[in-house]
Design an enzyme around this catalytic site. Structure first.
Site, PDB file in Angstrom:
ATOM      1  N   GLY A 100     -40.550  -0.634 -82.189  1.00  0.00           N
ATOM      2  CA  GLY A 100     -40.948   0.663 -82.725  1.00  0.00           C
ATOM      3  C   GLY A 100     -41.800   0.519 -83.973  1.00  0.00           C
ATOM      4  N   ARG A 156     -43.958  -2.598 -75.821  1.00  0.00           N
ATOM      5  CA  ARG A 156     -42.788  -3.325 -75.332  1.00  0.00           C
ATOM      6  C   ARG A 156     -43.208  -4.058 -74.070  1.00  0.00           C
ATOM      7  NH1 ARG A 156     -39.826   1.164 -77.970  1.00  0.00           N
ATOM      8  NH2 ARG A 156     -38.748   0.091 -79.651  1.00  0.00           N
ATOM      9  N   ASP A 190     -34.842  -6.444 -84.137  1.00  0.00           N
ATOM     10  CA  ASP A 190     -34.082  -7.599 -83.651  1.00  0.00           C
ATOM     11  C   ASP A 190     -34.463  -8.006 -82.227  1.00  0.00           C
ATOM     12  OD1 ASP A 190     -32.896  -5.346 -82.660  1.00  0.00           O
ATOM     13  OD2 ASP A 190     -30.844  -5.928 -83.157  1.00  0.00           O
ATOM     14  N   THR A 218     -38.619  -1.802 -89.309  1.00  0.00           N
ATOM     15  CA  THR A 218     -38.025  -0.712 -88.521  1.00  0.00           C
ATOM     16  C   THR A 218     -37.446   0.314 -89.485  1.00  0.00           C
ATOM     17  OG1 THR A 218     -36.117  -0.074 -87.168  1.00  0.00           O
ATOM     18  CG2 THR A 218     -35.969  -2.192 -88.236  1.00  0.00           C
ATOM     19  N   ASP A 242     -34.889   1.993 -88.975  1.00  0.00           N
ATOM     20  CA  ASP A 242     -33.448   2.139 -88.751  1.00  0.00           C
ATOM     21  C   ASP A 242     -32.559   1.405 -89.756  1.00  0.00           C
ATOM     22  OD1 ASP A 242     -34.135   3.611 -86.482  1.00  0.00           O
ATOM     23  OD2 ASP A 242     -34.177   1.811 -85.226  1.00  0.00           O
ATOM     24  N   ASP A 295     -31.368  -1.484 -89.430  1.00  0.00           N
ATOM     25  CA  ASP A 295     -30.244  -1.976 -88.624  1.00  0.00           C
ATOM     26  C   ASP A 295     -30.300  -3.480 -88.371  1.00  0.00           C
ATOM     27  OD1 ASP A 295     -32.474  -1.968 -87.018  1.00  0.00           O
ATOM     28  OD2 ASP A 295     -31.475  -1.144 -85.263  1.00  0.00           O
ATOM     29  N   ARG A 345     -30.942   4.557 -84.355  1.00  0.00           N
ATOM     30  CA  ARG A 345     -30.344   3.826 -83.218  1.00  0.00           C
ATOM     31  C   ARG A 345     -28.829   3.710 -83.416  1.00  0.00           C
ATOM     32  NH1 ARG A 345     -33.771  -0.882 -80.532  1.00  0.00           N
ATOM     33  NH2 ARG A 345     -33.414  -1.989 -82.472  1.00  0.00           N
TER      34      ARG A 345
END
Ligand code: ADP
Length: 321
Positions: free
Chosen positions: A11, A72, A103, A126, A128, A130, A172
């Site tokens: 993303g 992707r 990741d 990202t 996120d 995360d 996410r």
């Protein structure tokens, strides 16, 4: 000869361009010949690899998204396609690679490192936040500020109509965006996937607020908890106020990167090149306790090892009462 390629994958996130720019500039000053790869691993497979001139990275530090484009590629997960991709690098003599992404992108990078000896370093990009091994990822701060801006606007309507408004934010499987937005935006309720979130507890908190004379509520719901409309439906059985939901969506991913994200991008890029210059590879760079650090890509897979957010959750609950 040292030849280095840069790609962005997964993303998009604000700050990726600042990272591309800094990586290219610093690498060049260290004697690398710098290449760009368009569309992440998909472009590596399709040989969209080009010599990056200084002009390519000029005027991009304040732009959201990624000028290298991102994509992707399911094929890249298969060994026979990775071989094609690795050969595309090798035939140009490229033996260094900087991967800016999440990741999933690191898993691909780690395979290129292990299977083909390409000296890779990952930069966490990202919104996120995360990724294990860094307190902050590129784009998180910008995204947080976008959410805060939206909260202020949504609060005007919540106040005027005395409504309870649920705001679903991205992240996410991580609740960081919701959590930080709740603390910084004066949220009145919070639901994140890392914690048990009984709807009864939220309802009780909202009822208590109304009892204390508060006339509206803004609740932050992390996407990892589930669909906000389902939560709205469940909440209806418990409270009397008018409820509305809003999914912030893609506005969270775009926009001019914040100063913090641009500095972080530049520092991460500097660390990435420092690492490669020291003969290290197969690692990601991160920031921990305000120091630039590295972790082996092998360790990054586990999201369970992520930093603890319990203290922040307690703080958010305390402040949202
Ligand atoms: P992110 O990097 O943001 O986590 P994705 O999980 O979509 O995003 O991963 C980006 C790309 O990385 C994928 O499209 C794929 O090409 C590659 N990738 C992800 N997982 C693997 C894997 N296990 N093996 C090889 N490549 C992978």
């Amino acid at each position: 000869e040292k030849k280095l390629a840069i790609l962005t994958s997964g993303g998009d996130a604000p700050g990726m361009n600042a990272a591309i720019r800094a990586t290219a500039k610093i690498a060049e000053s260290c004697g690398f010949e710098v290449y760009g790869i368009r569309r992440g691993y998909l472009g590596m497979l399709n040989d969209e690899i080009f010599l990056m001139t200084g002009r390519f990275v000029s005027g991009i530090i304040d732009k959201g998204g990624t000028v290298l484009l991102t994509a992707r590629s399911e094929e890249f997960k298969q060994a026979r396609f990775r071989e094609i991709a690795a050969n595309n690098l090798k035939k140009k003599g490229i033996n260094y690679l900087v991967v800016i992404g999440g990741d999933g992108s690191y898993r691909g990078a780690n395979l290129l490192y292990k299977e083909y000896g390409i000296k890779v370093v990952g930069i966490p990009g990202t919104i996120d936040n995360d990724i294990y091994g860094t307190d902050y990822t590129l784009g998180f701060d910008t995204c947080l500020n976008t959410i805060l801006d939206a909260m202020s606007k949504i609060r005007d309507t919540a106040t005027s109509h005395e409504r309870t408004i649920l705001i679903q934010v991205m992240g996410r499987h991580a609740g960081d965006l919701a959590l930080h937005a709740c603390i910084a935006g004066g949220g009145d309720g919070i639901m994140i996937p890392e914690m048990d979130n009984p709807i009864e507890m939220l309802a009780l908190q909202l009822k208590e607020r109304r009892k204390n004379g508060k006339l509206h509520d803004i609740v932050l719901v992390a996407e990892g908890v589930g669909n906000v409309l389902d939560i709205e439906k469940k909440l209806r059985g418990h409270i009397n106020s008018e409820i509305r939901s809003v999914v912030l969506g893609y506005i969270q991913r775009g926009g001019t990167p914040s100063g913090f994200d641009r500095v972080l991008a530049s520092r991460m890029a500097a660390k990435a090149i420092e690492v490669l210059n020291n003969g290290e590879a197969g690692v990601m760079v991160g920031i921990e306790k305000n120091e630039m650090v590295t972790h082996p890509l092998d360790e990054v897979d586990s999201t369970e090892k992520r930093k603890s957010i319990e203290k922040d959750y307690e703080l958010a609950l305390l402040l949202s009462k």
